[in-house]
Enzyme design. Structure first.
Site, PDB file in Angstrom:
ATOM      1  N   HIS A   1      33.477  10.372 -88.574  1.00 30.90           N
ATOM      2  CA  HIS A   1      31.952  10.054 -88.463  1.00 30.90           C
ATOM      3  C   HIS A   1      31.790  10.114 -87.183  1.00 30.90           C
ATOM      4  O   HIS A   1      32.694   9.375 -86.083  1.00 30.90           O
ATOM      5  CB  HIS A   1      31.731   9.514 -89.683  1.00 30.90           C
ATOM      6  CG  HIS A   1      31.745   7.333 -88.883  1.00 30.90           C
ATOM      7  ND1 HIS A   1      32.670   6.767 -88.971  1.00 30.90           N
ATOM      8  CD2 HIS A   1      30.426   7.137 -87.731  1.00 30.90           C
ATOM      9  CE1 HIS A   1      32.787   5.372 -88.033  1.00 30.90           C
ATOM     10  NE2 HIS A   1      31.452   5.640 -87.518  1.00 30.90           N
TER      11      HIS A   1
ATOM     12  N   THR B   1      28.919   7.693 -85.914  1.00 32.46           N
ATOM     13  CA  THR B   1      27.383   6.584 -86.347  1.00 32.46           C
ATOM     14  C   THR B   1      26.560   6.509 -85.169  1.00 32.46           C
ATOM     15  O   THR B   1      26.871   7.359 -84.195  1.00 32.46           O
ATOM     16  CB  THR B   1      28.039   5.159 -85.231  1.00 32.46           C
ATOM     17  OG1 THR B   1      29.595   4.478 -85.867  1.00 32.46           O
ATOM     18  CG2 THR B   1      27.186   4.219 -85.935  1.00 32.46           C
TER      19      THR B   1
ATOM     20  N   HIS C   1      29.901   9.266 -80.525  1.00 31.58           N
ATOM     21  CA  HIS C   1      31.637   9.746 -80.430  1.00 31.58           C
ATOM     22  C   HIS C   1      31.789   9.904 -81.848  1.00 31.58           C
ATOM     23  O   HIS C   1      31.144   9.510 -83.034  1.00 31.58           O
ATOM     24  CB  HIS C   1      31.902   8.617 -79.726  1.00 31.58           C
ATOM     25  CG  HIS C   1      31.935   7.330 -80.120  1.00 31.58           C
ATOM     26  ND1 HIS C   1      30.980   6.626 -80.548  1.00 31.58           N
ATOM     27  CD2 HIS C   1      33.416   6.539 -81.200  1.00 31.58           C
ATOM     28  CE1 HIS C   1      31.260   5.148 -81.104  1.00 31.58           C
ATOM     29  NE2 HIS C   1      32.855   5.673 -81.565  1.00 31.58           N
TER      30      HIS C   1
ATOM     31  N   THR D   1      35.340   8.091 -83.339  1.00 27.48           N
ATOM     32  CA  THR D   1      36.404   7.387 -83.264  1.00 27.48           C
ATOM     33  C   THR D   1      37.601   8.089 -83.568  1.00 27.48           C
ATOM     34  O   THR D   1      37.864   7.983 -85.185  1.00 27.48           O
ATOM     35  CB  THR D   1      36.492   6.285 -83.922  1.00 27.48           C
ATOM     36  OG1 THR D   1      35.310   5.912 -83.167  1.00 27.48           O
ATOM     37  CG2 THR D   1      37.672   5.030 -83.946  1.00 27.48           C
TER      38      THR D   1
HETATM   39  O1  ACK Z   1      33.675   4.631 -84.782  1.00 24.45           O
HETATM   40  P1  ACK Z   1      32.283   3.856 -84.827  1.00 24.45           P
HETATM   41  O2  ACK Z   1      31.407   4.463 -84.299  1.00 24.45           O
HETATM   42  O3  ACK Z   1      32.487   1.998 -84.234  1.00 24.45           O
HETATM   43  O4  ACK Z   1      32.010   3.009 -86.368  1.00 24.45           O
HETATM   44  C1  ACK Z   1      32.586   2.348 -86.897  1.00 24.45           C
HETATM   45  C2  ACK Z   1      31.529   1.901 -87.868  1.00 24.45           C
HETATM   46  O5  ACK Z   1      30.673   1.373 -87.063  1.00 24.45           O
HETATM   47  C3  ACK Z   1      31.810   0.952 -88.333  1.00 24.45           C
HETATM   48  O6  ACK Z   1      32.531  -0.009 -87.825  1.00 24.45           O
HETATM   49  C4  ACK Z   1      30.562   1.159 -85.361  1.00 24.45           C
HETATM   50  N1  ACK Z   1      30.256   0.316 -84.821  1.00 24.45           N
HETATM   51  C5  ACK Z   1      30.698  -1.412 -85.241  1.00 24.45           C
HETATM   52  N2  ACK Z   1      30.076  -2.333 -84.772  1.00 24.45           N
HETATM   53  C6  ACK Z   1      29.091  -2.190 -84.252  1.00 24.45           C
HETATM   54  C7  ACK Z   1      27.881  -2.321 -82.923  1.00 24.45           C
HETATM   55  N3  ACK Z   1      28.155  -3.406 -82.959  1.00 24.45           N
HETATM   56  N4  ACK Z   1      27.548  -1.645 -82.159  1.00 24.45           N
HETATM   57  C8  ACK Z   1      27.523  -0.167 -82.657  1.00 24.45           C
HETATM   58  N5  ACK Z   1      28.655   0.532 -83.408  1.00 24.45           N
HETATM   59  C9  ACK Z   1      29.541  -0.836 -83.806  1.00 24.45           C
HETATM   60  C10 ACK Z   1      31.874   1.221 -85.579  1.00 24.45           C
END
Ligand code: ACK
Length: 216
Positions: A69, A71, A147, A149
């Site tokens: 996904h 975010t 992005h 992941t």
């Molecule tokens: O790969 P991502 O974008 O990085 O997707 C996961 C998702 O939320 C579930 O963990 C993102 N994530 C985790 N903590 C944060 C944060 N503090 N700020 C922005 N994205 C985050 C993580």
């Protein structure tokens, strides 16, 4: 009340359609396989491993975490700043449960993460949170962190992928284009130092994705 407190998700984002998920994973696997065989990678191996003489099997180095996904807003079930405001945005309500087409413009590999850079359209930027000032790099354009992941090294949390991407974009904004390594099938591969490798996709990959949320 308790219902209200649990109504916010872990995060909102675009979830990649299953068909394209496999295609993207295949692209990343091919890149890891190729990179591992390049002399340039071997030459800079110590930057990647942090130790001289250490071997690495790139194909087993990264582990996928959760659904593929992009975010938009990390809400942490409402504990994150601005979570409630984001969930109430008209654009969020309007787009919820609808498909869009994400543009993947690059793949990147660092000693910590493997990810794909997403270039957002104006329309998609409406779903990007306004609170990017809180990010460590306020001078970058909104949405720079977008992005997917694709994998994390042992012991690394997926939040790191966006931070690694911000570091890459900051280097690019400072005029660093990286050291061009060679043209791969999908586009030019460049080395940015510190174990950071970027494959720019000559033809951006278009991926259908559903705007929704994830409760974990
Ligand atoms: O790969 P991502 O974008 O990085 O997707 C996961 C998702 O939320 C579930 O963990 C993102 N994530 C985790 N903590 C944060 C944060 N503090 N700020 C922005 N994205 C985050 C993580």
């Amino acid at each position: 009340g308790p219902l209200e407190e649990t109504s916010l998700p872990l995060f909102f984002g675009w979830f990649l359609s299953p068909t394209f998920k496999d295609k993207l994973k295949g692209m990343a696997e091919d890149l890891l396989k190729t990179l591992g065989t390049l002399d340039a990678f071997k030459k800079h191996l110590a930057d990647f491993t942090g130790e001289a003489e250490k071997e690495v099997n790139l194909e087993q180095y990264f582990h996928q975490t959760g659904p593929l996904h992009c975010t938009t807003k990390f809400c942490d079930f409402g504990k994150a700043e601005g979570a409630k405001e984001y969930a109430e945005k008209p654009s969020v309500k309007e787009w919820y449960g609808r498909m869009t087409e994400l543009t993947l413009s690059a793949l990147f590999i660092t000693p910590r993460t493997l990810g794909a850079r997403v270039t957002l359209s104006q329309e998609q930027l409406e779903l990007w949170p306004d609170d990017t000032k809180a990010e460590s790099t306020p001078d970058l354009p909104a949405g720079s962190r977008a992005h997917v992941t694709l994998g994390c090294a042992e012991g690394v949390e997926p939040v790191q992928t966006g931070l690694d991407l911000l570091e890459i974009i900051q280097l690019q904004q400072q005029g660093q284009e990286g050291e061009k390594v060679q043209d791969l099938e999908l586009g030019p591969l460049a080395y940015y130092g510190k174990g950071i490798w970027v494959l720019s996709l000559s033809e951006p990959s278009l991926v259908p994705a559903l705007f929704s949320s994830y409760y974990g």
